[in-house]
Design a protein around this motif. Structure first.
Motif, mmCIF file in Angstrom:
data_model
loop_
_atom_site.group_PDB
_atom_site.id
_atom_site.type_symbol
_atom_site.label_atom_id
_atom_site.label_comp_id
_atom_site.label_asym_id
_atom_site.label_seq_id
_atom_site.Cartn_x
_atom_site.Cartn_y
_atom_site.Cartn_z
ATOM 1 N N MET A 57 -95.135 -34.352 -66.421
ATOM 2 C CA MET A 57 -96.116 -33.403 -66.924
ATOM 3 C C MET A 57 -97.515 -34.010 -66.970
ATOM 4 S SD MET A 57 -94.874 -30.385 -67.536
ATOM 5 C CE MET A 57 -93.793 -30.522 -66.108
ATOM 6 N N HIS A 58 -97.597 -35.270 -67.352
ATOM 7 C CA HIS A 58 -98.906 -35.928 -67.420
ATOM 8 C C HIS A 58 -99.551 -35.980 -66.036
ATOM 9 C CE1 HIS A 58 -101.661 -39.473 -67.634
ATOM 10 N NE2 HIS A 58 -102.040 -38.842 -68.733
ATOM 11 N N TYR A 72 -96.088 -26.351 -72.698
ATOM 12 C CA TYR A 72 -96.962 -27.400 -73.228
ATOM 13 C C TYR A 72 -98.375 -26.868 -73.431
ATOM 14 C CZ TYR A 72 -94.109 -31.701 -72.775
ATOM 15 O OH TYR A 72 -93.193 -32.704 -72.935
ATOM 16 N N GLN A 76 -85.987 -37.971 -71.109
ATOM 17 C CA GLN A 76 -86.975 -37.938 -72.183
ATOM 18 C C GLN A 76 -88.183 -38.808 -71.848
ATOM 19 O OE1 GLN A 76 -86.915 -36.039 -75.152
ATOM 20 N NE2 GLN A 76 -85.286 -35.051 -73.984
ATOM 21 N N SER A 109 -99.140 -44.754 -67.646
ATOM 22 C CA SER A 109 -97.856 -44.513 -68.316
ATOM 23 C C SER A 109 -97.154 -45.817 -68.628
ATOM 24 C CB SER A 109 -96.969 -43.619 -67.445
ATOM 25 O OG SER A 109 -96.758 -44.225 -66.194
ATOM 26 N N ASP A 121 -89.763 -36.828 -68.139
ATOM 27 C CA ASP A 121 -90.374 -35.496 -68.207
ATOM 28 C C ASP A 121 -91.836 -35.523 -68.639
ATOM 29 O OD1 ASP A 121 -88.009 -34.509 -67.266
ATOM 30 O OD2 ASP A 121 -87.304 -33.738 -69.192
ATOM 31 N N PRO A 122 -92.196 -36.218 -69.731
ATOM 32 C CA PRO A 122 -93.627 -36.274 -70.064
ATOM 33 C C PRO A 122 -94.448 -37.013 -69.016
ATOM 34 C CG PRO A 122 -92.356 -37.687 -71.547
ATOM 35 C CD PRO A 122 -91.381 -36.864 -70.787
ATOM 36 N N GLN A 123 -93.825 -37.956 -68.305
ATOM 37 C CA GLN A 123 -94.512 -38.647 -67.219
ATOM 38 C C GLN A 123 -94.865 -37.663 -66.112
ATOM 39 O OE1 GLN A 123 -92.139 -41.281 -64.607
ATOM 40 N NE2 GLN A 123 -93.611 -42.891 -65.089
ATOM 41 N N GLU A 134 -101.180 -36.825 -76.240
ATOM 42 C CA GLU A 134 -99.892 -36.206 -76.542
ATOM 43 C C GLU A 134 -98.780 -36.733 -75.625
ATOM 44 O OE1 GLU A 134 -99.033 -34.162 -78.939
ATOM 45 O OE2 GLU A 134 -101.015 -33.774 -79.801
ATOM 46 N N LEU A 135 -99.019 -36.711 -74.324
ATOM 47 C CA LEU A 135 -97.943 -37.009 -73.386
ATOM 48 C C LEU A 135 -97.670 -38.502 -73.257
ATOM 49 C CD1 LEU A 135 -98.635 -34.325 -70.653
ATOM 50 C CD2 LEU A 135 -96.848 -34.339 -72.379
ATOM 51 N N GLU A 159 -95.707 -39.397 -76.327
ATOM 52 C CA GLU A 159 -94.328 -38.895 -76.200
ATOM 53 C C GLU A 159 -93.518 -39.789 -75.278
ATOM 54 O OE1 GLU A 159 -92.036 -34.919 -74.484
ATOM 55 O OE2 GLU A 159 -94.134 -34.754 -75.104
ATOM 56 N N GLN A 160 -94.118 -40.200 -74.176
ATOM 57 C CA GLN A 160 -93.411 -41.061 -73.235
ATOM 58 C C GLN A 160 -93.134 -42.434 -73.838
ATOM 59 O OE1 GLN A 160 -95.429 -41.672 -69.512
ATOM 60 N NE2 GLN A 160 -93.969 -43.227 -68.867
#
Length: 334
Positions: A119-120, A287, A112, A5, A115-117, A146-147, A150-151
């Motif tokens: 989920m990943h 997702y 923002q 990430s 959250d994707p962190q 995708e994630l 997004e991150q």
């Protein structure tokens, strides 16, 4: 070791981060020292000072891309916002109300990125627990693409905000509040009794939201058919936010009555985490539906996404049952 990430976020600006450290350290050192929470207003301000210092300490770490900094800075903003809301009768309505809005804004920008962190990491852990033959269709690659993208986009946006005038004004306004706040009459009351009264009100507020959540999403029959949708999910999410406000209000009170306040804070934290797991499962299922549907339209085998979606449904249902049990044991405020 640099995480995936962090690598996706791009190299940090060392000069920018170093400059931020100097400015933010000076801000923190310039805050007035606490005299001890004899009055309710002092109790609140002591707590706000600690959280503001935490925000300042995490800011340069966020700019440098350190792994846990976004989460810690977000928590500090949430704590300040919840304390200002829970103890709304202590300080003047303005600028406290405006500050709550601005803290919500910066917490949203941090979310923002965070959250994707989350989920990943969640999806990667799920995939690693599956038998190899059950992971098909380039699932891991799609999740990464995708994630992480997004991150990275959210991080770029966040860094712009942190360098901008609005964020600088927020820091200045927080400093002004902590240096010379306008207090209401309730601020002069005893810290212990005043803190307990606030926590009692916040517990009653939580109880109303829990009852609404239980009414909107009746208990499942144990078949693992998945979480309730629509109003039920929203009501559970609202109950989670109420638990969070109660927890942070109790943390303020703990400055003078750590025993009873700590008991309530711990129970609220447990409830918050259970409902957080429910919310994460609901978001994760969303997702996975999106990933699976788009893959199917492209002719990609979406079996694994469907399997993970079913697991997330089961997780949400389990969290819902755990929430009901946790609420049944929730302590009263004595």
């Amino acid at each position: 070791m640099v995480s995936a990430s962090r690598a996706a976020a791009g190299p940090p600006s060392e000069n920018h981060a170093a400059s931020a450290v100097q400015v933010l350290t000076a801000r923190s050192a310039a805050l007035p020292a606490a005299d001890g929470p004899q009055q309710l207003g002092d109790l609140l301000l002591d707590y706000l000072r600690r959280q503001y210092r935490e925000l300042l300490s995490q800011d340069p770490r966020v700019r440098a891309g350190e792994d846990d900094a976004v989460h810690k800075m977000r928590v500090a903003t949430r704590r300040m916002r919840s304390a200002l809301a829970g103890y709304g009768s202590v300080l003047a309505e303005q600028p406290a109300l405006r500050l709550r809005g601005e803290l919500r804004w910066i917490a949203g920008a941090l979310g923002q990125v965070r959250d994707p962190q989350v989920m990943h990491g969640r999806f990667r852990a799920l995939l690693s627990a599956q038998a190899p033959e059950l992971v098909v269709g380039g699932t891991a690659r799609r999740i990464d693409e995708e994630l992480l993208a997004e991150q990275a986009a959210a991080r770029a946006q966040l860094l712009e905000l942190l360098a901008g005038q609005r964020y600088g004004q927020l820091l200045q306004d927080l400093e002004n509040l902590l240096r010379g706040p306008q207090r209401q009459a309730a601020a002069a009351g005893p810290a212990g009794r005043g803190g307990r009264d606030v926590v009692r009100r916040q517990r009653r507020r939580l109880k109303r939201h829990v009852k609404a959540a239980l009414a909107a999403a009746p208990a499942r029959d144990g078949t693992g058919s998945g979480p309730a949708h629509g109003d039920g999910e929203e009501a559970l999410h609202t109950a989670r936010k109420a638990a969070k406000r109660l927890r942070y209000s109790a943390e303020v009170w703990a400055g003078v009555d750590p025993g009873p306040a700590g008991k309530v804070a711990a129970a609220a934290e447990r409830l918050q985490k259970i409902l957080g797991e429910h919310q994460d499962a609901v978001v994760a299922a969303g997702y996975l539906r999106t990933f699976g549907a788009s893959g199917a339209r492209s002719g990609v085998n979406a079996f694994t996404f469907g399997r993970l979606h079913a697991i997330e449904q089961q997780r949400a249902a389990a969290a819902r049952r755990e929430f009901e049990a946790a609420w049944a044991d929730f302590p009263k405020v004595r």
